[in-house]
Design a protein around this motif. Structure first.
Motif, short mmCIF file in Angstrom:
data_model
loop_
_atom_site.label_atom_id
_atom_site.label_comp_id
_atom_site.label_asym_id
_atom_site.label_seq_id
_atom_site.Cartn_x
_atom_site.Cartn_y
_atom_site.Cartn_z
N ILE A 268 0.82 -1.22 0.00
CA ILE A 268 0.00 0.00 0.00
C ILE A 268 0.86 1.27 0.00
O ILE A 268 0.33 2.38 0.00
N SER A 269 2.18 1.12 -0.01
CA SER A 269 3.07 2.28 -0.06
C SER A 269 3.22 2.79 -1.49
O SER A 269 3.08 2.04 -2.45
N ASP A 270 3.51 4.08 -1.60
CA ASP A 270 3.70 4.68 -2.92
C ASP A 270 5.16 4.71 -3.34
O ASP A 270 5.47 4.73 -4.53
N LEU A 271 6.05 4.73 -2.36
CA LEU A 271 7.48 4.85 -2.66
C LEU A 271 8.29 4.21 -1.55
O LEU A 271 8.01 4.43 -0.36
N ILE A 272 9.28 3.42 -1.93
CA ILE A 272 10.19 2.79 -0.98
C ILE A 272 11.57 3.39 -1.18
O ILE A 272 12.07 3.45 -2.31
N VAL A 273 12.19 3.83 -0.08
CA VAL A 273 13.48 4.52 -0.16
C VAL A 273 14.52 3.76 0.65
O VAL A 273 14.29 3.41 1.81
N SER A 282 19.70 -5.49 -1.96
CA SER A 282 18.62 -5.28 -1.00
C SER A 282 17.43 -6.19 -1.29
O SER A 282 16.89 -6.18 -2.39
N ALA A 283 17.03 -6.95 -0.27
CA ALA A 283 15.80 -7.75 -0.37
C ALA A 283 14.59 -6.85 -0.48
O ALA A 283 13.60 -7.20 -1.16
N VAL A 284 14.63 -5.70 0.17
CA VAL A 284 13.52 -4.75 0.11
C VAL A 284 13.31 -4.28 -1.33
O VAL A 284 12.17 -4.22 -1.82
N LEU A 285 14.39 -3.95 -2.02
CA LEU A 285 14.27 -3.50 -3.40
C LEU A 285 13.81 -4.63 -4.32
O LEU A 285 13.07 -4.40 -5.28
N PHE A 291 6.51 -6.32 -6.53
CA PHE A 291 5.20 -5.74 -6.27
C PHE A 291 4.87 -4.56 -7.20
O PHE A 291 3.75 -4.07 -7.19
N GLY A 292 5.86 -4.09 -7.96
CA GLY A 292 5.62 -2.95 -8.83
C GLY A 292 5.53 -1.63 -8.08
O GLY A 292 4.87 -0.69 -8.54
N VAL A 293 6.20 -1.54 -6.92
CA VAL A 293 6.21 -0.30 -6.14
C VAL A 293 7.47 0.49 -6.49
O VAL A 293 8.56 -0.07 -6.55
N SER A 294 7.33 1.78 -6.72
CA SER A 294 8.47 2.63 -7.09
C SER A 294 9.50 2.65 -5.98
O SER A 294 9.16 2.57 -4.79
N SER A 295 10.78 2.77 -6.36
CA SER A 295 11.85 2.73 -5.36
C SER A 295 12.96 3.72 -5.71
O SER A 295 13.20 4.03 -6.88
#
Length: 343
Positions: A268-273, A282-285, A291-295
């Motif tokens: 549900i996040s719009d941007l991951i930094v 990075s596992a997060v990236l 998930f198709g979330v911008s980073s």
């Protein structure tokens, strides 16, 4: 029948979830049977054809640090290592994941090799976070001992000059079906239909530069929700001490999030930094990509190979550059909100 033993004794977090992710995405389809050796209290053990689990590690998760470390180490030496010796004496395929126990991973590689097994090592990191010479030596020895070494980004390959063979895989993370209730709970808590949600997720460490992200968000001219989520590893006090501009909302979840909570928050996040000062990959990236979330990430290690947008950490004004990237990345969400549309 081709079989493979994968050992990841941790059972929680990014390394273990990458093992399950690789299995889930077919990275081990060449094997007829895969046995995952891990902790009894692992966070997931999904039923997958051809995959079984050996819960050969026990952790003392509660109590003072010294007590937990001593009890867990006793299990490693008295139960885990003898178990590895027994299995390796009859099995030929091994894959050792991560840098378990700082130096125990060397034994997990050396024992199967001495018993004439083919051993693949997936270190995940090419550096010592603590900067210890002994840990660096252990990594170097392990790269010499294994038959092949796996990296997930091109920039990591040259960092293991002593490895006999270096192969590259894509880093996949295990994904779960997140219930609508979990997503709605996060959506309501973060008010994601009212303002953009910027997420910093994972262990809260100073070397991950959380303050840089706070400074970058503080200068934005539009309201957003900034979320820090993960176990505190020394950065929590500095996050709470920062006085974020009143137009923004700061949410801090200083706990280990289970897979459903973790992935529900990301979705549900719009941007991951990831403005890290030190990193391999990075596992997060990797999850953000799935998930198709911008980073956005700093240009250290292999993060530039994973993130959608990258800023130079050693530039004249890294905070200003990060702020500009955040602003441009969130333009589509801001446009939707301006038009009265929900995410």
């Amino acid at each position: 029948m081709r079989s493979l033993n994968i050992i990841e004794p941790g059972g929680q977090g990014g390394v273990y979830q990458s093992v399950l992710g690789g299995i889930q995405q077919g990275a081990y389809r060449e094997y007829d049977r895969v046995v995952v050796h891990t902790a009894k209290d692992c966070e997931a053990a999904p039923e997958i054809d051809g995959v079984s689990y050996c819960f050969c590690m026990r952790y003392q998760r509660g109590g003072p640090h010294v007590f937990r470390a001593v009890v867990s180490l006793m299990w490693v030496m008295l139960r885990l290592i003898p178990h590895v010796i027994r299995v390796a004496s009859t099995s030929q395929g091994w894959e050792v994941q991560g840098l378990f126990g700082k130096y125990v991973f060397v034994l997990l590689i050396a024992i199967p090799r001495l018993l004439r097994n083919k051993v693949t090592w997936v270190p995940h990191n090419s550096f010592s976070r603590a900067g210890g010479r002994l840990e660096v030596w252990a990594q170097r020895l392990s790269s010499r001992l294994c038959n092949e070494l796996v990296v997930f980004v091109d920039s990591e390959a040259p960092k293991f000059p002593f490895a006999k063979a270096v192969i590259k895989r894509r880093l996949f993370m295990f994904t779960v079906d997140v219930s609508s209730q979990v997503r709605e709970r996060w959506r309501l808590e973060l008010e994601s239909d009212l303002r953009p949600v910027i997420l910093f997720v994972g262990q809260l460490r100073s070397d991950k530069n959380p303050r840089m992200l706070l400074e970058a968000v503080n200068g934005l001219d539009f309201a957003c929700t900034l979320v820090f989520a993960g176990q505190d590893k020394g950065a929590l006090d500095s996050i709470h001490a920062f006085r974020l501009a009143s137009i923004h909302t700061l949410v801090v979840e200083s706990r280990y999030l289970d897979i459903s909570d973790f992935q529900g928050l990301m979705r549900i996040s719009d941007l991951i930094v990831c403005p890290y000062a030190v990193a391999s990959q990075s596992a997060v990236l990797a999850l953000a990509s799935q998930f198709g979330v911008s980073s956005i990430a700093s240009d250290v290690g292999g993060l530039s190979e994973q993130a959608d947008r990258v800023f130079e950490l050693d530039s004249v004004d890294p905070v200003g550059r990060l702020r500009a990237l955040i602003s441009s990345s969130l333009e589509p969400k801001l446009t939707l909100l301006a038009n009265g549309d929900e995410k």
